[in-house]
Design an enzyme around this catalytic site. Structure first.
Site, short mmCIF file in Angstrom:
data_model
loop_
_atom_site.label_atom_id
_atom_site.label_comp_id
_atom_site.label_asym_id
_atom_site.label_seq_id
_atom_site.Cartn_x
_atom_site.Cartn_y
_atom_site.Cartn_z
N GLY A 33 10.78 4.38 41.61
CA GLY A 33 9.78 5.69 42.25
C GLY A 33 8.48 4.67 42.55
O GLY A 33 8.64 3.22 42.41
N LEU A 35 6.99 3.46 45.10
CA LEU A 35 7.70 3.38 46.03
C LEU A 35 7.04 2.29 46.90
O LEU A 35 5.59 2.74 47.72
CB LEU A 35 8.16 4.27 47.04
CG LEU A 35 9.21 5.58 46.41
CD1 LEU A 35 9.28 6.42 46.98
CD2 LEU A 35 10.42 4.77 45.37
N HIS A 39 12.08 -0.55 48.26
CA HIS A 39 12.50 0.31 48.53
C HIS A 39 13.10 1.15 49.96
O HIS A 39 14.28 1.86 49.94
CB HIS A 39 11.80 1.69 47.83
CG HIS A 39 11.16 1.24 46.18
ND1 HIS A 39 9.72 0.95 45.67
CD2 HIS A 39 12.13 1.13 44.61
CE1 HIS A 39 10.03 0.59 44.61
NE2 HIS A 39 11.83 0.96 44.42
N GLY A 149 18.24 -3.99 46.06
CA GLY A 149 17.62 -4.93 46.29
C GLY A 149 18.28 -6.60 45.91
O GLY A 149 18.32 -6.21 44.56
N LYS A 151 15.95 -8.18 45.34
CA LYS A 151 15.18 -8.85 44.58
C LYS A 151 15.58 -8.87 43.20
O LYS A 151 15.23 -9.85 42.11
CB LYS A 151 13.54 -7.93 44.70
CG LYS A 151 12.78 -7.71 43.39
CD LYS A 151 11.34 -8.39 43.90
CE LYS A 151 10.87 -8.42 42.72
NZ LYS A 151 10.48 -7.43 41.64
N MET A 186 7.89 -7.61 47.45
CA MET A 186 6.71 -6.30 46.64
C MET A 186 7.48 -6.12 45.32
O MET A 186 9.15 -6.68 45.19
CB MET A 186 6.61 -5.32 47.62
CG MET A 186 6.61 -5.48 48.59
SD MET A 186 6.38 -4.32 50.14
CE MET A 186 5.54 -5.39 51.57
N SER A 188 6.52 -2.48 42.78
CA SER A 188 5.87 -1.86 41.44
C SER A 188 4.98 -2.08 40.68
O SER A 188 3.46 -1.73 41.02
CB SER A 188 6.33 -0.60 41.32
OG SER A 188 7.70 0.31 42.46
P1 AMP Z 1 13.19 -0.28 41.29
O1 AMP Z 1 12.42 1.09 41.13
O2 AMP Z 1 12.30 -1.51 40.72
O3 AMP Z 1 14.15 0.10 40.07
O4 AMP Z 1 13.56 -0.81 42.62
C1 AMP Z 1 15.21 0.35 42.81
C2 AMP Z 1 15.69 -0.63 43.82
O5 AMP Z 1 14.32 -0.71 44.82
C3 AMP Z 1 15.88 -2.06 43.27
O6 AMP Z 1 17.69 -2.13 44.08
C4 AMP Z 1 15.87 -3.03 43.43
O7 AMP Z 1 15.92 -4.07 44.18
C5 AMP Z 1 14.76 -2.31 45.30
N1 AMP Z 1 13.86 -2.72 44.90
C6 AMP Z 1 12.93 -3.49 44.21
N2 AMP Z 1 11.77 -3.74 45.01
C7 AMP Z 1 11.98 -4.80 46.48
C8 AMP Z 1 11.75 -5.69 47.19
N3 AMP Z 1 10.93 -5.78 47.17
N4 AMP Z 1 12.69 -6.04 48.00
C9 AMP Z 1 14.00 -5.36 48.41
N5 AMP Z 1 14.70 -4.36 47.17
C10 AMP Z 1 13.79 -4.08 46.19
#
Ligand code: AMP
Length: 303
Positions: A33, A35, A39, A149, A151, A186, A188
């Protein structure tokens, strides 16, 4: 059709199984979340490739260490639902921790080697928590494809391995890092940064740009890369501590002495209250800020 929000894991599972039984393809994006466009780029791709798009929003307690930011991790369920709906997401799964980990829960998944290096060395138990929750989410969502991602590059490689090892029938798709207009990846967690810390945080991106210069100059010695990239971080006021700067194989994540296309340069550092990570998949991903590619033209990211 209006977006469907499901809280109960077994209700979600029944719903998703019914869709697959009808012959529909399902794209699934697990998130925690708060977002942002990173995301949303995954939602966008999932929307293009599947009949149905499902997203989970769950701040997974088992992947946080005791002194980490679980209790203050940013949460914005209403904003998240509006963004998911605008991107054409069909189903949002938002379980409680108690529903995902009911009393008596005692089963965990470990990817024994890929969980060790890089972030695994600084966040004990983190990848065990990730592997466990992603396994459970994949068994609930039963998706055709799941999107991650780069990331979180190590997380992507670990999940790819896990899905293969356990014969989970989902294709794992990875997507490039989405960056702010100045290059900051990017996250959160960027919400934790003051304006001054936000400027210091750019050191991570600058470190990767230094790596790219070395690549373009034909420098292949990993030790030189590490030293040069570290220097960028060390010379930036406000970068409180460096967890690691490393160059590894882009598939196995094993250390390399010689860097080349397909290697991974990865870093983690503390700025203000935030622990930030970033990486460059050498020669495979761009570090350029290409409008419309790196920054998708979503309505809310336009000036
Ligand atoms: P998170 O909510 O941080 O657990 O991320 C959920 C998904 O979004 C994961 O697969 C992350 O790698 C992807 N994600 C987070 N930040 C980025 C970003 N800046 N660029 C691409 N994917 C991202």
């Amino acid at each position: 059709m209006a977006i469907k929000v499901i809280h109960d894991p077994l209700v979600f599972q029944q719903h998703m199984l019914a869709l697959r039984m009808e012959g529909q393809t399902v794209g699934f994006v697990p998130t925690m979340g708060a977002l942002h466009d990173g995301h949303l780029s995954l939602f966008h791709r999932a929307r293009e490739e599947n009949d149905v798009v499902a997203v989970s929003i769950f701040v997974n307690p088992t992947q946080f260490g005791p002194n980490e930011d679980l209790s203050r991790y940013p949460r914005d369920p209403e904003g998240d639902l509006a963004k998911a709906e605008a991107l054409g997401v069909d189903v949002v799964f938002m379980p409680t921790p108690e529903a995902m980990y009911p009393p008596g829960f005692q089963t965990f998944v470990e990817v024994t080697e890929l969980q060790k290096p890089l972030c695994g060395a600084f966040r004990p138990g983190h990848f065990r928590g990730v592997a466990t929750v992603v396994t459970k989410l994949l068994l609930l969502a039963f998706p055709t494809r799941a999107y991650f991602g780069r990331k979180d590059f190590q997380q992507w490689r670990l999940i790819e391995r896990m899905v293969r090892d356990l014969a989970i029938p989902t294709a794992i798709v990875s997507m490039p890092i989405i960056r702010e207009e100045d290059g900051l990846a990017m996250s959160s967690r960027n919400r934790y940064l003051s304006p001054e810390e936000r400027r210091s945080a750019l050191a991570l991106y600058r470190g990767l740009l230094r790596a790219r210069e070395l690549f373009e100059a034909g420098e292949t010695r990993a030790e030189v890369w590490v030293r040069e990239v570290r220097k960028v971080l060390e010379e930036t006021p406000g970068v409180r501590g460096i967890d690691y700067v490393e160059v590894r194989d882009g598939v196995t994540l094993e250390p390399v002495e010689t860097v080349g296309r397909g290697s991974l340069v990865a870093l983690a550092a503390h700025v203000g209250p935030a622990r930030l990570i970033d990486n460059w998949w050498v020669g495979m991903d761009t570090l350029d800020l290409v409008p419309g590619y790196n920054i998708p033209p979503f309505p809310w990211s336009e000036p």
